[in-house]
Design a protein around this motif. Structure first.
Motif, PDB file in Angstrom:
ATOM      1  N   MET A   1      24.036  -8.099   7.575  1.00 36.94           N
ATOM      2  CA  MET A   1      22.791  -7.519   8.644  1.00 36.94           C
ATOM      3  C   MET A   1      21.636  -8.215   7.701  1.00 36.94           C
ATOM      4  O   MET A   1      20.703  -8.586   8.309  1.00 36.94           O
ATOM      5  N   VAL A   2      21.301  -7.631   6.455  1.00 41.28           N
ATOM      6  CA  VAL A   2      20.315  -8.031   5.734  1.00 41.28           C
ATOM      7  C   VAL A   2      20.922  -8.981   4.623  1.00 41.28           C
ATOM      8  O   VAL A   2      21.861  -9.144   4.276  1.00 41.28           O
ATOM      9  N   ASP A   3      19.929 -10.181   4.560  1.00 41.87           N
ATOM     10  CA  ASP A   3      20.181 -11.131   3.512  1.00 41.87           C
ATOM     11  C   ASP A   3      19.621 -10.848   2.117  1.00 41.87           C
ATOM     12  O   ASP A   3      19.303  -9.565   2.073  1.00 41.87           O
ATOM     13  N   ALA A   4      19.833 -11.943   1.579  1.00 41.96           N
ATOM     14  CA  ALA A   4      19.572 -11.606  -0.057  1.00 41.96           C
ATOM     15  C   ALA A   4      18.058 -11.382  -0.282  1.00 41.96           C
ATOM     16  O   ALA A   4      17.722 -10.851  -1.394  1.00 41.96           O
ATOM     17  N   GLN A   5      17.187 -11.379   0.670  1.00 38.41           N
ATOM     18  CA  GLN A   5      15.634 -11.180   0.586  1.00 38.41           C
ATOM     19  C   GLN A   5      15.308  -9.738   0.378  1.00 38.41           C
ATOM     20  O   GLN A   5      16.293  -8.856   0.844  1.00 38.41           O
ATOM     21  N   SER A   6      14.435  -9.488  -0.457  1.00 36.90           N
ATOM     22  CA  SER A   6      13.664  -8.097  -0.543  1.00 36.90           C
ATOM     23  C   SER A   6      13.142  -7.449   0.806  1.00 36.90           C
ATOM     24  O   SER A   6      12.607  -8.256   1.281  1.00 36.90           O
ATOM     25  N   ILE A   7      13.413  -6.122   0.875  1.00 41.35           N
ATOM     26  CA  ILE A   7      12.631  -5.468   1.707  1.00 41.35           C
ATOM     27  C   ILE A   7      11.304  -5.367   1.006  1.00 41.35           C
ATOM     28  O   ILE A   7      11.206  -5.224  -0.051  1.00 41.35           O
ATOM     29  N   ARG A   8      10.199  -5.558   1.656  1.00 42.11           N
ATOM     30  CA  ARG A   8       8.806  -5.424   1.314  1.00 42.11           C
ATOM     31  C   ARG A   8       8.372  -3.948   1.710  1.00 42.11           C
ATOM     32  O   ARG A   8       8.239  -3.673   2.887  1.00 42.11           O
ATOM     33  N   LEU A   9       7.914  -3.144   0.724  1.00 43.57           N
ATOM     34  CA  LEU A   9       7.478  -1.791   1.072  1.00 43.57           C
ATOM     35  C   LEU A   9       6.026  -1.580   0.535  1.00 43.57           C
ATOM     36  O   LEU A   9       5.823  -1.683  -0.739  1.00 43.57           O
ATOM     37  N   SER A  10       5.038  -0.977   1.504  1.00 37.67           N
ATOM     38  CA  SER A  10       3.665  -0.704   0.819  1.00 37.67           C
ATOM     39  C   SER A  10       3.511   0.628   1.219  1.00 37.67           C
ATOM     40  O   SER A  10       3.586   0.929   2.500  1.00 37.67           O
ATOM     41  N   VAL A  11       3.143   1.690   0.291  1.00 37.78           N
ATOM     42  CA  VAL A  11       2.806   3.051   0.785  1.00 37.78           C
ATOM     43  C   VAL A  11       1.386   3.131   0.490  1.00 37.78           C
ATOM     44  O   VAL A  11       0.928   2.976  -0.760  1.00 37.78           O
ATOM     45  N   ASP A  12       0.625   3.948   1.640  1.00 37.51           N
ATOM     46  CA  ASP A  12      -0.638   4.023   1.098  1.00 37.51           C
ATOM     47  C   ASP A  12      -0.729   5.300   0.911  1.00 37.51           C
ATOM     48  O   ASP A  12      -0.373   6.448   1.817  1.00 37.51           O
ATOM     49  N   LEU A  13      -1.244   5.753  -0.284  1.00 37.13           N
ATOM     50  CA  LEU A  13      -1.269   7.086  -0.834  1.00 37.13           C
ATOM     51  C   LEU A  13      -2.709   8.037  -0.797  1.00 37.13           C
ATOM     52  O   LEU A  13      -2.729   8.931  -1.019  1.00 37.13           O
ATOM     53  N   THR A  14      -3.730   7.141  -0.086  1.00 30.12           N
ATOM     54  CA  THR A  14      -4.891   7.737  -0.204  1.00 30.12           C
ATOM     55  C   THR A  14      -5.201   8.939   0.775  1.00 30.12           C
ATOM     56  O   THR A  14      -5.965   9.566   0.578  1.00 30.12           O
ATOM     57  N   ASP A  15      -4.195   9.198   1.503  1.00 32.88           N
ATOM     58  CA  ASP A  15      -4.453  10.523   2.400  1.00 32.88           C
ATOM     59  C   ASP A  15      -3.488  11.508   1.798  1.00 32.88           C
ATOM     60  O   ASP A  15      -3.348  12.478   2.253  1.00 32.88           O
ATOM     61  N   ALA A  16      -2.839  11.470   0.501  1.00 33.37           N
ATOM     62  CA  ALA A  16      -2.037  12.339  -0.077  1.00 33.37           C
ATOM     63  C   ALA A  16      -2.676  13.869  -0.172  1.00 33.37           C
ATOM     64  O   ALA A  16      -1.989  14.566   0.030  1.00 33.37           O
TER      65      ALA A  16
END
Ligand SMILES: [Zn+2]
Length: 604
Positions: A1-16
């Protein structure tokens, strides 16, 4: 289902600081039905603790078009969506609430000044994939001015608080938490140019709390050297002790291959009482890099975070780590041998006053990790707790002492560690093991009926704790009226009084019994946890009044009368007790001091 490409994940922690993390995912997909899953079974927690109830604001879109998703009716961690034709990327946004302690910690993941990011809490991945095969490219946005620590490799930081990491497998990502904070200090434990590097990354609620003494820095450098001598190899490219100092953030220690995520009270580095109680934490979690992460029970070495885990061998995973971690605490100088023995006496006494062992064998406490973790203290002596930690410690001490005796001091558990946890140094990998593998390696060190001994220890329903290791070590547990330094210190920190080995209870400063030992004199009198102590022999209770009554009990034929409130009703309970104050210690019992030999450093 998923190919060799990466998942791109960005996490905004400014509201931590208000405990919400915002994530954006770009997931390579093919058109057709797709199921995404949220990590459920979390390594280090050994249970389905992924905080799914805290995932909010889920939106999925492709090609600018919002998609309708549906949660699976049975599996709360699975989300179904139809990917439209002509689409090769799905965009998902979600928010994670982090202030209810559901990450396995005892409190929130973030405060005004610190945060602890566990990537499993902010990611979805395609169902039925191996976490080794899913690649993720990650970036985070930090609160302005905050600094961070993580074992994630090859990062770059731009001026606008955004840090980008090199693509790694989902396994490596989830295994590499990130801490960040307003107050930060980095301590290098390895000399420049020496590999692998060992770093302590500290974040804190205040600047003064960062003041680790030079003696401690030397002890942690010695800890690194001692592990080299003990295991003979390292299974990481660099190691980060991530240390959060906060009274408000969740209190925990979680192991990883290349780091450990440790969170303790704000003043732990500068307050002698907190320092004593927490001294074993970093050595314990560091030991896990070998025992738990590199060598892992087969039932805990799962393919992804949806596959259930089996906790059966946690008395090796955690028990041996508890043993080695505490021994390393002494070998590195974070505890004196005397302090180590007081800690061991405390552990032995606790387990020897735990009648739950007559119905629940140690093996069942390990198998029950899913239901035993994070339970309160009430009726703990009868329910038992995560006893595979402390009782595992006693068992591995016994194994070590037997090896030393069988081989006239020529061999020890150190030799087992070299064989079992050593091998070739290099990048993280997992080598699963079974009960038979443990027995086989022990027999390589010293022939003995290890299988029978370990089966008996794991399955026993004997009333008393296995104290054979202490006895073979040349010591015995005794009780007297002198304070045990760990019990005494814990009383101060937790604002409680521990009369577990006399009357049979622990009582908080406000009078509430946090536990009453099943079968103890207090139990026999009818007292239970949750009730509130009001007065002793007619006088308002306090620690001094309690201790005076205990001291006087040895010369008195009268019972000790406790006035107790139970849900708004008051009653006097009479306890027929005459044995005075009883605190556990170790005392030499003759023979050679095998335990002393165990605690001696392996390095100069
Ligand atoms: Zn552990």
């Amino acid at each position: 289902m998923v190919d060799a490409q990466s998942i791109r994940l960005s996490v905004d922690l400014t509201d931590a600081p208000r405990n919400i993390f915002h994530s954006q995912l770009a997931i390579p997909v093919k058109p057709g039905p797709l199921t995404l899953v949220y990590p459920q079974w979390i390594p280090g927690n050994h249970r389905p603790s992924g905080p799914i109830a805290n995932v909010t604001g889920i939106r999925m879109e492709a090609g600018g078009q919002t998609l309708v998703w549906q949660r699976d009716p049975i599996d709360m961690y699975a989300f179904h969506v139809d990917v439209p034709a002509g689409t090769n990327e799905l965009r998902v946004s979600l928010d994670t609430i982090t202030n209810d302690g559901s990450a396995g910690a005892s409190g929130p993941a973030a405060t005004t000044n610190v945060l602890d990011l566990n990537w499993n809490q902010v990611v979805l991945y395609p169902q039925n994939t191996s976490s080794d095969e899913v690649q993720v490219q990650t970036a985070v946005k930090l609160p302005r001015g905050w600094k961070y620590g993580t074992a994630l490799p090859a990062s770059k930081r731009s001026t606008n608080e955004i840090v980008t990491f090199a693509p790694v497998s989902l396994t490596m990502l989830v295994d590499s938490p990130l801490i960040a904070g307003n107050y930060y200090r980095r301590i290098e434990l390895t000399k420049p140019g020496e590999a692998p590097a060992h770093v302590i990354d500290i974040v804190s609620e205040s600047d003064p709390a960062l003041a680790m003494t030079t003696a401690d820095q030397a002890a942690y450098a010695k800890l690194v050297a001692e592990t080299s001598a003990l295991f003979g190899a390292r299974h990481y490219l660099e190691y980060h002790f991530l240390l959060t100092l906060s009274d408000e953030a969740g209190h925990h220690g979680v192991e990883h291959h290349q780091s450990s995520d440790n969170s303790v009270g704000e003043r732990t580095l500068i307050d002698p009482d907190l320092h004593l109680i927490e001294a074993g934490l970093l050595p314990h979690e560091f030991t896990h890099s070998w025992n738990g992460k590199y060598r892992r029970p087969a039932g805990l070495a799962t393919r992804n975070y949806q596959e259930p885990m089996r906790g059966d061998l946690l008395w090796v995973y955690e028990g041996l780590t508890e043993y080695l971690g505490n021994v390393l605490t002494a070998r590195s100088g974070l505890w004196t041998p005397d302090q180590y023995r007081e800690a061991l006496a405390d552990t032995a006494a606790m387990l020897d006053h735990r009648p739950g062992r007559t119905w629940r064998p140690l093996a069942d406490t390990a198998r029950s990790v899913q239901i035993l973790r994070l339970r309160g203290p009430e009726w703990q002596s009868w329910r038992r707790s995560l006893d595979y930690y402390p009782e595992g410690e006693l068992i591995w001490l016994e194994v070590d002492a037997i090896i030393r005796q069988q081989t006239q001091g020529q061999k020890s558990l150190n030799d087992f560690c070299r064989l079992f946890h050593g091998g070739e140094s290099g990048a993280p990998k997992v080598v699963p093991y079974t009960f038979d593998d443990v027995v086989h390696t022990l027999n390589q060190v010293a022939p003995y009926d290890w299988a029978a001994l370990l089966r008996e220890r794991a399955n026993s329903t004997a009333a008393h704790a296995p104290l054979g290791g202490i006895e073979r070590g040349g010591w015995r547990v005794v009780y007297n009226d002198q304070p045990n330094v760990f019990i005494h210190t814990a009383e101060k920190i937790r604002k409680s009084v521990n009369a577990a080995y006399s009357l049979g209870f622990v009582v908080k400063e406000d009078g509430e019994f946090s536990d009453v030992i099943y079968g103890s004199p207090a139990y026999a009198a009818g007292i239970g946890p949750g009730m509130k102590l009001v007065a002793i022999n007619g006088r308002a209770w306090s620690k001094d009044v309690l201790q005076d009554a205990l001291r006087a009990s040895t010369d008195s034929k009268r019972p000790i009368d406790l006035l107790i409130e139970n849900a708004k009703f008051f009653k006097t309970y009479s306890i027929d007790y005459h044995d005075g104050i009883r605190n556990p210690h170790l005392e030499r019992s003759g023979g050679s001091d095998v335990l002393g030999g165990i605690l001696a450093p392996l390095t100069k």
